[in-house]
Design a protein around this motif. Structure first.
Motif, short mmCIF file in Angstrom:
data_model
loop_
_atom_site.label_atom_id
_atom_site.label_comp_id
_atom_site.label_asym_id
_atom_site.label_seq_id
_atom_site.Cartn_x
_atom_site.Cartn_y
_atom_site.Cartn_z
N ALA A 1 8.68 2.86 -5.60
CA ALA A 1 8.04 1.66 -5.06
C ALA A 1 8.26 1.53 -3.57
N ALA A 2 9.47 1.83 -3.12
CA ALA A 2 9.80 1.65 -1.70
C ALA A 2 9.11 2.67 -0.81
N THR A 3 8.78 3.83 -1.36
CA THR A 3 8.16 4.87 -0.53
C THR A 3 6.65 4.71 -0.41
N THR A 4 6.09 3.70 -1.08
CA THR A 4 4.64 3.52 -1.05
C THR A 4 4.29 2.11 -0.58
N ALA A 5 4.69 1.80 0.65
CA ALA A 5 4.40 0.48 1.23
C ALA A 5 3.06 0.53 1.96
N PHE A 6 1.98 0.33 1.19
CA PHE A 6 0.64 0.54 1.72
C PHE A 6 0.02 -0.70 2.36
N MET A 7 0.53 -1.89 2.09
CA MET A 7 -0.24 -3.11 2.33
C MET A 7 -0.13 -3.69 3.74
N THR A 8 0.71 -3.14 4.58
CA THR A 8 0.80 -3.64 5.95
C THR A 8 0.88 -2.47 6.93
N PRO A 9 0.45 -2.68 8.17
CA PRO A 9 0.59 -1.60 9.16
C PRO A 9 2.03 -1.34 9.56
N VAL A 10 2.93 -2.30 9.31
CA VAL A 10 4.34 -2.12 9.68
C VAL A 10 5.17 -1.62 8.50
N PRO B 1 -6.66 7.01 4.95
CA PRO B 1 -6.35 8.05 3.96
C PRO B 1 -5.35 9.09 4.48
N LEU B 2 -5.42 9.43 5.76
CA LEU B 2 -4.46 10.37 6.34
C LEU B 2 -3.04 9.81 6.23
N SER B 3 -2.86 8.55 6.60
CA SER B 3 -1.54 7.93 6.53
C SER B 3 -1.06 7.80 5.09
N TYR B 4 -1.92 7.31 4.21
CA TYR B 4 -1.53 7.11 2.81
C TYR B 4 -1.19 8.44 2.14
N ALA B 5 -1.94 9.49 2.46
CA ALA B 5 -1.64 10.79 1.86
C ALA B 5 -0.27 11.28 2.28
N SER B 6 0.09 11.05 3.54
CA SER B 6 1.43 11.47 4.00
C SER B 6 2.51 10.66 3.31
N MET B 7 2.23 9.38 3.03
CA MET B 7 3.22 8.54 2.33
C MET B 7 3.36 8.96 0.87
N LEU B 8 2.22 9.24 0.22
CA LEU B 8 2.27 9.70 -1.17
C LEU B 8 3.04 11.01 -1.28
N ALA B 9 2.90 11.85 -0.25
CA ALA B 9 3.60 13.13 -0.26
C ALA B 9 5.11 12.94 -0.20
N ALA C 1 9.20 -3.91 0.72
CA ALA C 1 9.14 -2.72 1.58
C ALA C 1 8.06 -2.86 2.64
N ASN C 2 7.02 -3.62 2.35
CA ASN C 2 5.94 -3.80 3.31
C ASN C 2 6.33 -4.65 4.51
N VAL C 3 7.43 -5.39 4.39
CA VAL C 3 7.81 -6.28 5.50
C VAL C 3 9.22 -6.05 6.03
N ILE C 4 10.13 -5.51 5.22
CA ILE C 4 11.51 -5.34 5.70
C ILE C 4 11.94 -3.88 5.77
N THR C 5 11.02 -2.96 5.71
CA THR C 5 11.21 -1.51 5.74
C THR C 5 11.59 -0.99 4.35
N PRO C 6 11.13 0.20 4.00
CA PRO C 6 11.43 0.79 2.70
C PRO C 6 12.93 0.98 2.45
N TYR D 1 5.11 1.23 7.06
CA TYR D 1 5.59 2.59 7.31
C TYR D 1 5.03 3.05 8.65
N GLN D 2 5.76 3.91 9.34
CA GLN D 2 5.42 4.25 10.72
C GLN D 2 4.07 4.94 10.84
N THR D 3 3.65 5.73 9.85
CA THR D 3 2.34 6.38 9.95
C THR D 3 1.21 5.36 9.85
N ASN D 4 1.42 4.28 9.09
CA ASN D 4 0.42 3.20 9.06
C ASN D 4 0.21 2.62 10.45
#
Length: 622
Positions: free
Chosen positions: A569-578, A158-166, A532-537, A580-583
């Motif tokens: 869509a590109a700023t909310t890559a939630f499905m992989t640890p890679v 949730p900490l990581s996802y909240a920062s991404m949603l922001a 975005a989940n695999v090739i960067t946002p 987004y860097q906070t994931n």
């Protein structure tokens, strides 16, 4: 180099494709493969894209000047400046102070803590770079979770996802927003304003927050048990206290020498020495060992027993080693750190990284992706991006580690930090730094200066006022991200100039015939988010934004609304640890598996695909 080539086409599946388009598609495919396989780092892939596009200029229509234009692109310059401005804010300690105050108010309540994490992370990460924000909050969240008897795994995603949603709240929120704004200006003559994304961004943030507080909370696993650091890393069988007897050959030898010999010959670590009320770190002391000294050691049980027999020592089975023995500001401290994906330590062994020699640091355990704990043969363990390391070092060395860009230090002496921060007030430097940041936002929002120039003006102001030095500014920049941006931006030029984007858009619009524009927008959201989940946002925005805009034009929809859809869509890559860097930052500390991100992130991404697309349609129209 040839300047022109004859117009040529190749028949594929009955379709005539220009050679230039096929060449650009080949470059895109090669880049995607390298991004997905991570055969080389993303910034190296981006540089390779520049070289390929310019070398194949007769086909790609990208000149040397255009190939290098990514370095001077306003988005790249703005992002570079925002890294520096964020470091200035970080150095004031205000973000940490806010976190400590929230921590103080939410002690003992999981519900209040989760609400506070989301509510506080959002507004801060909407303007300040979210990486340092998440780094500051990880130790606080972890320690408070342990005090409340809650698994940290329930709170770190949730900490990581909240920062991404922001990141969807303002133009400054992510690098992706800034790149999308420049592409929108090139394609449609319509860049984003500072708060253009805010109305829909607020909707996305609130919906995402509601999901994390309800469904997401239920889906999150409890991978890491609550407890002290030594308990979380399950260190008890690997830690022991041994007594130096009068007949021990170690008597009269320096603690440093004994520690070095034990590490070299047995792979065992002598952590500290207790002599009455006196404690000292073994690897950092030249004091001679004496009879009745007590050594704290780390190793597997057979190795500890071998050390005891060799040194004529006596094992003290009732002397349990806890955090309190290893984490004392007067002599040593326990530090948790994360190895970022772009760290030069990735691929190195623990021994090869020379943490012991450079920082007087002893690695006690490693938590890998998936929650795997490594406590045996640590020296030969190869480091991976996202690994979380628990180590013991000195206070001075911990400060040096915190300044090292190859690691993100997340674990600190929490209670001491809390006491120190709560005692301090808001410094004049903090007021200056925030004044500069809000000045940059205001100037850009009012259109008094271009956003890139406003951001650079803020950097200059931080130099002049002494908030940051030029050297600190250079260290603040994530140069791998800058090179990634500079390399990917010319790919968008190639897609546009060769007609590749229009060709794909025609194919997509052919498939989308008869579908409502809202459905097509949702499909673009899902497709962009998946990539975005695999090739960067950033790369996904460069690839899909021109295609989305062309498709919208061909089906009679508003291209700008589709541009916004791809951006969100590109700023909310939630499905992989890679994705987004906070994931990746919370991957190791949370003990998560890859499937955890899919289980929690996929429903959220699907939910936002519908909610955000509808919000865009209602607010901007289709």
């Amino acid at each position: 180099m040839l300047q022109t080539v004859p117009a040529a086409a190749v028949q594929l599946a009955g379709v005539s494709l220009p050679v230039s388009v096929l060449v650009v598609f080949a470059v895109v495919l090669g880049a995607v493969v390298l991004f997905v396989t991570e055969a080389v780092s993303p910034d190296v892939t981006a540089i390779a894209v520049i070289v390929a596009l310019v070398a194949l200029e007769p086909f790609t229509k990208v000149s040397a000047a255009e190939g290098l234009s990514g370095f001077s692109n306003p988005a790249t310059v703005t992002i570079l400046a925002m890294y520096i401005l964020s470091r200035g804010i970080q150095r004031t300690g205000v973000v940490r102070r806010l976190g400590v105050e929230v921590a103080h108010l939410t002690r003992g309540s999981e519900n209040r803590l989760l609400v506070a994490i989301i509510a506080l992370t959002g507004p801060i990460a909407g303007i300040v770079n979210n990486t340092p924000v998440v780094a500051v909050f990880i130790p606080m969240v972890t320690d408070l979770a342990n005090e409340s008897g809650v698994s940290p795994s329930k709170l770190l995603i949730p900490l990581s996802y909240a920062s991404m949603l922001a990141g969807t709240l303002t133009l400054f929120g992510t690098a992706t927003n800034l790149v999308a704004s420049e592409l929108s200006a090139d394609l449609l003559g319509r860049p984003f304003g500072v708060f253009l994304l805010t109305p829909v961004g607020i909707v996305a943030f609130l919906v995402g927050a509601a999901y994390l507080l309800t469904v997401g909370r239920w889906l999150l696993p409890a991978r890491v048990p609550p407890g002290s650091r030594t308990e979380r890393y399950e260190m008890q069988p690997y830690l022991a206290r041994v007594l130096v007897t009068a007949r021990s050959p170690f008597v009269g030898n320096s603690a440093q020498t004994v520690a070095a010999d034990a590490h070299r010959d047995l792979g065992l670590d002598v952590l500290d020495v207790v002599r009455g009320a006196d404690h000292f770190v073994a690897t950092d002391s030249d004091r001679e060992l004496a009879s009745r000294d007590i050594l704290t050691v780390r190793g597997n049980p057979p190795t500890i027993q071998q050390f005891v027999e060799y040194g004529s020592l006596r094992l003290l089975p009732r002397a349990t080693v806890t955090d309190a023995e290893l984490d004392n500001p007067e002599r040593s401290t326990l530090v948790e750190l994360i190895v970022p994906a772009d760290s030069s330590l990735v691929g190195e062994t623990v021994t090869g990284a020379r943490l012991r020699e450079r920082y007087d640091a002893t690695v006690l355990a490693i938590r890998r992706a998936g929650g795997e704990l490594v406590r045996d043969d640590i020296g030969e363990t190869q480091l991976h991006g996202g690994d979380a390391l628990l180590l013991q070092t000195t206070e001075v060395s911990a400060e040096f580690l915190a300044e090292n860009d190859d690691v993100v230090v997340t674990g600190e002496v929490f209670d001491e930090v809390m006491a120190r921060v709560r005692e301090g007030g808001v410094s004049s430097t903090a007021l200056i730094a925030f004044g500069i940041l809000f000045g940059v936002v205001a100037v850009a929002a009012l259109g008094l200066l271009p956003i890139s120039v406003a951001a650079l003006t803020g950097v200059l102001a931080m130099f002049v006022t002494g908030v940051l030095s030029p050297n600190e500014a250079y260290d603040a920049v994530n140069w791998s991200v800058i090179f990634l941006l500079a390399g990917i931006i010319p790919l968008g030029i190639a897609l546009r100039e060769t007609g590749a984007a229009a060709l794909v858009a025609d194919a997509v619009s052919g498939v989308a015939v008869g579908l409502p524009p809202l459905v097509v927008l949702v499909l673009f959201y899902l497709l962009t988010g998946a990539f975005a989940n695999v090739i960067t946002p950033v790369a996904s925005v460069v690839l899909f934004l021109p295609i989305a805009a062309s498709t919208a034009s061909s089906i009679g929809a508003d291209p700008f609304s589709f541009v916004l859809g791809v951006t969100f869509a590109a700023t909310t890559a939630f499905m992989t640890p890679v994705g987004y860097q906070t994931n990746l930052m919370v991957y190791g500390p949370g003990g998560y598996t890859f499937s955890d991100y899919v289980r929690v992130g996929a429903p959220l991404q699907l939910l936002l695909a519908v909610v955000t697309s509808v919000a865009i349609a209602l607010y901007w129209g289709l």
